[in-house]
Design an enzyme around this catalytic site. Structure first.
Site, short mmCIF file in Angstrom:
data_model
loop_
_atom_site.label_atom_id
_atom_site.label_comp_id
_atom_site.label_asym_id
_atom_site.label_seq_id
_atom_site.Cartn_x
_atom_site.Cartn_y
_atom_site.Cartn_z
N ARG A 125 0.82 -1.23 0.03
CA ARG A 125 0.03 0.05 -0.01
C ARG A 125 0.94 1.27 0.36
O ARG A 125 0.39 2.08 0.56
CB ARG A 125 -0.87 -0.05 1.21
CG ARG A 125 -1.87 -0.95 1.04
CD ARG A 125 -3.12 -0.78 2.13
NE ARG A 125 -4.22 -2.02 1.75
CZ ARG A 125 -4.08 -2.66 2.63
NH1 ARG A 125 -3.27 -3.08 3.63
NH2 ARG A 125 -5.08 -3.84 2.47
N LYS A 147 3.33 11.03 -11.60
CA LYS A 147 2.38 10.66 -12.27
C LYS A 147 3.17 9.24 -12.44
O LYS A 147 4.49 9.24 -12.97
CB LYS A 147 2.19 11.27 -13.65
CG LYS A 147 1.24 12.22 -13.57
CD LYS A 147 0.64 12.55 -14.98
CE LYS A 147 -0.29 13.72 -15.08
NZ LYS A 147 -0.68 14.33 -16.27
N GLU A 189 10.21 18.14 -25.13
CA GLU A 189 9.71 18.57 -23.56
C GLU A 189 10.09 19.82 -22.97
O GLU A 189 9.52 20.55 -22.29
CB GLU A 189 9.56 17.55 -22.77
CG GLU A 189 8.82 16.22 -23.43
CD GLU A 189 7.33 16.19 -23.14
OE1 GLU A 189 6.78 17.20 -22.76
OE2 GLU A 189 6.73 15.25 -23.59
N LYS A 231 8.01 22.89 -14.14
CA LYS A 231 6.95 21.76 -14.03
C LYS A 231 6.99 21.62 -12.44
O LYS A 231 5.68 21.64 -11.91
CB LYS A 231 7.49 20.53 -14.26
CG LYS A 231 6.59 19.20 -13.80
CD LYS A 231 6.71 18.10 -14.89
CE LYS A 231 5.60 17.19 -14.66
NZ LYS A 231 5.58 15.98 -15.23
N GLU A 241 -3.89 17.40 -11.60
CA GLU A 241 -4.40 17.99 -12.97
C GLU A 241 -6.01 18.27 -13.06
O GLU A 241 -6.65 17.74 -13.70
CB GLU A 241 -4.07 16.90 -14.00
CG GLU A 241 -4.08 17.20 -15.34
CD GLU A 241 -3.37 16.14 -16.51
OE1 GLU A 241 -2.61 15.88 -15.97
OE2 GLU A 241 -4.36 16.34 -17.56
N ARG A 245 -2.32 21.88 -14.60
CA ARG A 245 -1.31 20.91 -14.86
C ARG A 245 -1.64 20.46 -16.30
O ARG A 245 -0.80 20.00 -16.86
CB ARG A 245 -1.37 19.86 -13.74
CG ARG A 245 -0.46 18.81 -14.27
CD ARG A 245 -0.28 17.76 -13.04
NE ARG A 245 1.00 16.87 -13.43
CZ ARG A 245 1.53 16.05 -12.71
NH1 ARG A 245 1.17 16.16 -11.22
NH2 ARG A 245 2.43 15.21 -13.12
N ASN A 249 0.12 19.25 -21.19
CA ASN A 249 -0.35 18.54 -22.39
C ASN A 249 -0.26 19.20 -23.61
O ASN A 249 -0.79 18.71 -24.70
CB ASN A 249 -1.70 17.91 -22.42
CG ASN A 249 -1.84 17.06 -21.01
OD1 ASN A 249 -1.01 16.34 -20.69
ND2 ASN A 249 -3.06 17.16 -20.44
N HIS A 252 0.20 17.60 -26.90
CA HIS A 252 -0.13 15.92 -26.39
C HIS A 252 -1.33 15.54 -27.07
O HIS A 252 -1.33 14.19 -27.49
CB HIS A 252 -0.14 15.70 -25.02
CG HIS A 252 1.27 15.81 -24.51
ND1 HIS A 252 2.26 16.68 -24.57
CD2 HIS A 252 2.01 14.69 -23.63
CE1 HIS A 252 3.36 16.67 -24.04
NE2 HIS A 252 3.23 15.29 -23.70
N HIS A 256 -0.23 12.25 -29.24
CA HIS A 256 -0.83 11.02 -28.71
C HIS A 256 -1.60 10.30 -29.94
O HIS A 256 -1.40 9.15 -30.17
CB HIS A 256 -1.58 11.06 -27.60
CG HIS A 256 -1.00 11.21 -26.39
ND1 HIS A 256 -1.61 11.14 -25.33
CD2 HIS A 256 0.19 10.71 -26.08
CE1 HIS A 256 -0.54 11.10 -24.22
NE2 HIS A 256 0.40 11.05 -24.68
N HIS A 270 8.09 9.71 -28.60
CA HIS A 270 7.02 10.68 -28.06
C HIS A 270 7.47 12.03 -28.22
O HIS A 270 6.64 12.70 -28.46
CB HIS A 270 6.99 10.16 -26.43
CG HIS A 270 6.18 10.90 -25.67
ND1 HIS A 270 4.68 11.13 -25.74
CD2 HIS A 270 6.53 11.98 -24.80
CE1 HIS A 270 4.29 11.93 -25.04
NE2 HIS A 270 5.29 12.34 -24.21
N1 GLY Z 1 3.60 14.91 -18.19
C1 GLY Z 1 2.62 15.69 -17.91
C2 GLY Z 1 2.35 15.65 -16.48
O1 GLY Z 1 3.29 15.24 -15.68
O2 GLY Z 1 1.13 16.00 -16.14
#
Ligand code: GLY
Length: 368
Positions: A125, A147, A189, A231, A241, A245, A249, A252, A256, A270
């Site tokens: 956990r 993430k 990026e 970031k 998000e 946040r 994207n 993206h 994507h 990517h």
């Molecule tokens: N890669 C996008 C984020 O971390 O929100």
């Protein structure tokens, strides 16, 4: 020279240490955060193990850090980010006697970081983990912000958890061992942060981007620090998000869709997909009269100069059908209530979230 960027998340705050040679200091830096008594288990992949595992182990041994047994070494590549490998990893960790106090150390690129982070989120956990990103892309994006996750047959990163690392160690010299294509892909990026909210950084990249990619350590350290700072600010304001946040994207939604059209194979990395996606996002913004056409041109020119593709035509073998791409976009996880959410811009450094983009306009920009 070292730079420290703090991610402010209350009791879950952590530092990102950026600079050449950070890997050799990993023992001291890790001990400074989790102490010397907690067992560490390193997880990496076969490619990174050959290049950097010995250096990391020496750095940990030098500080007398508690050894959690031999490193777990995974196969390299995106395919490793799946249920089977998650299960194998959890088995290996539990087989090594994982305890709540054990700390996982993810040494590698985005695949290793995302998978180990997710294993850390769910094993017992939740256990602590540390990110040692070895690609430019992981250093400026995936290792920061918590993430974590794996892919499913329904799409990329659809299964996961928010689980913040205790520390991120970004050794800018380690990136020199990557093929140029990987460095250039990660650079997309970096550019993203300038385009989202920092026009002065974009201007700096126009002058120094070539040096960042070529491995000039001062330039690269600056680029990674500014990217991580951007970031960190966004994650600190909106960890899960719910709002700002989503600006990360940028490029993206198109990107994507392009990756999905290539079935996430090697035709398009990517970063390359994101580069094309950012050009299309700026073209769309200019077409809608939101951003100056000159800014869209600057974005395209800079990415081209660095060696990134700026349109589908630049990528041999890329299946290119606007209607199919639009269909991929409507299946993306950034779709809410049937609306595709897009990051558009009012100019370089002025990105914003739009949920009311007409699909006819998306098609028009794809067709042009
Ligand atoms: N890669 C996008 C984020 O971390 O929100």
């Amino acid at each position: 020279m070292r730079d420290i960027v703090r991610v402010e998340l209350g009791s879950r705050s952590y530092d990102i240490v950026v600079g050449p040679g950070v890997l050799a200091e990993a023992g001291r830096l890790i001990a400074g955060v989790v102490g010397k008594r907690r067992r560490l288990i390193v997880v990496t992949d076969q490619t990174v193990a050959k290049q950097h595992l010995t250096a990391l182990q020496h750095a940990l041994d030098r500080e007398g850090l508690a050894d959690g047994g031999p490193a777990v070494i995974l196969p390299p590549g995106e395919r490793t980010k799946d249920f089977d490998h998650l299960e194998q990893l959890l088995d290996a960790l539990l087989g090594r006697g994982l305890e709540r106090s054990t700390v996982l150390v993810a040494l590698g690129g985005g695949v290793v970081g995302d998978l180990v982070g997710f294993a850390a989120a769910v094993a017992l956990r939740g256990v602590d983990f540390i990110q040692i990103p070895t690609t430019l892309l992981a250093q400026v994006d995936s290792s920061v912000g918590g993430k974590t996750g794996i892919n499913s047959r329904h799409g990329k990163n659809l299964i996961g958890a928010f689980h913040q690392p205790r520390l991120v160690l970004a050794d800018t010299q380690v990136v020199n061992t990557l093929p140029r294509r990987d460095v250039v892909s990660g650079y997309a990026e970096v550019v993203k942060y300038g385009l989202i909210g920092d026009p002065a950084f974009f201007e700096w990249l126009e002058r120094h981007g070539t040096a960042v990619v070529a491995g000039d350590q001062d330039a690269r350290r600056h680029a990674v620090r500014v990217s991580c700072r951007a970031k960190a600010a966004i994650v600190g304001a909106d960890e899960r998000e719910a709002g700002v946040r989503a600006l990360l994207n940028l490029g993206h939604t198109f990107g994507h869709a392009l990756e999905a059209a290539c079935e996430f194979n090697d035709t398009l990395s990517h970063g390359e997909a994101i580069a094309i996606g950012m050009v299309l996002a700026f073209d769309l913004s200019a077409m809608l009269g939101l951003a100056p056409a000159a800014d869209a041109l600057r974005v395209r020119r800079h990415l081209f100069e660095i060696g990134l593709p700026t349109g589908p035509g630049d990528v041999p073998g890329l299946p290119w059908c606007p209607e199919h791409l639009l269909a991929h976009m409507t299946r993306d996880k950034k779709v809410n209530d049937g609306q595709i959410s897009f990051v558009l811009a009012r100019g370089i450094g002025q990105a914003f979230l739009a949920t009311d983009v007409d699909t006819a306009d998306i098609l028009k920009v794809l067709e042009s």
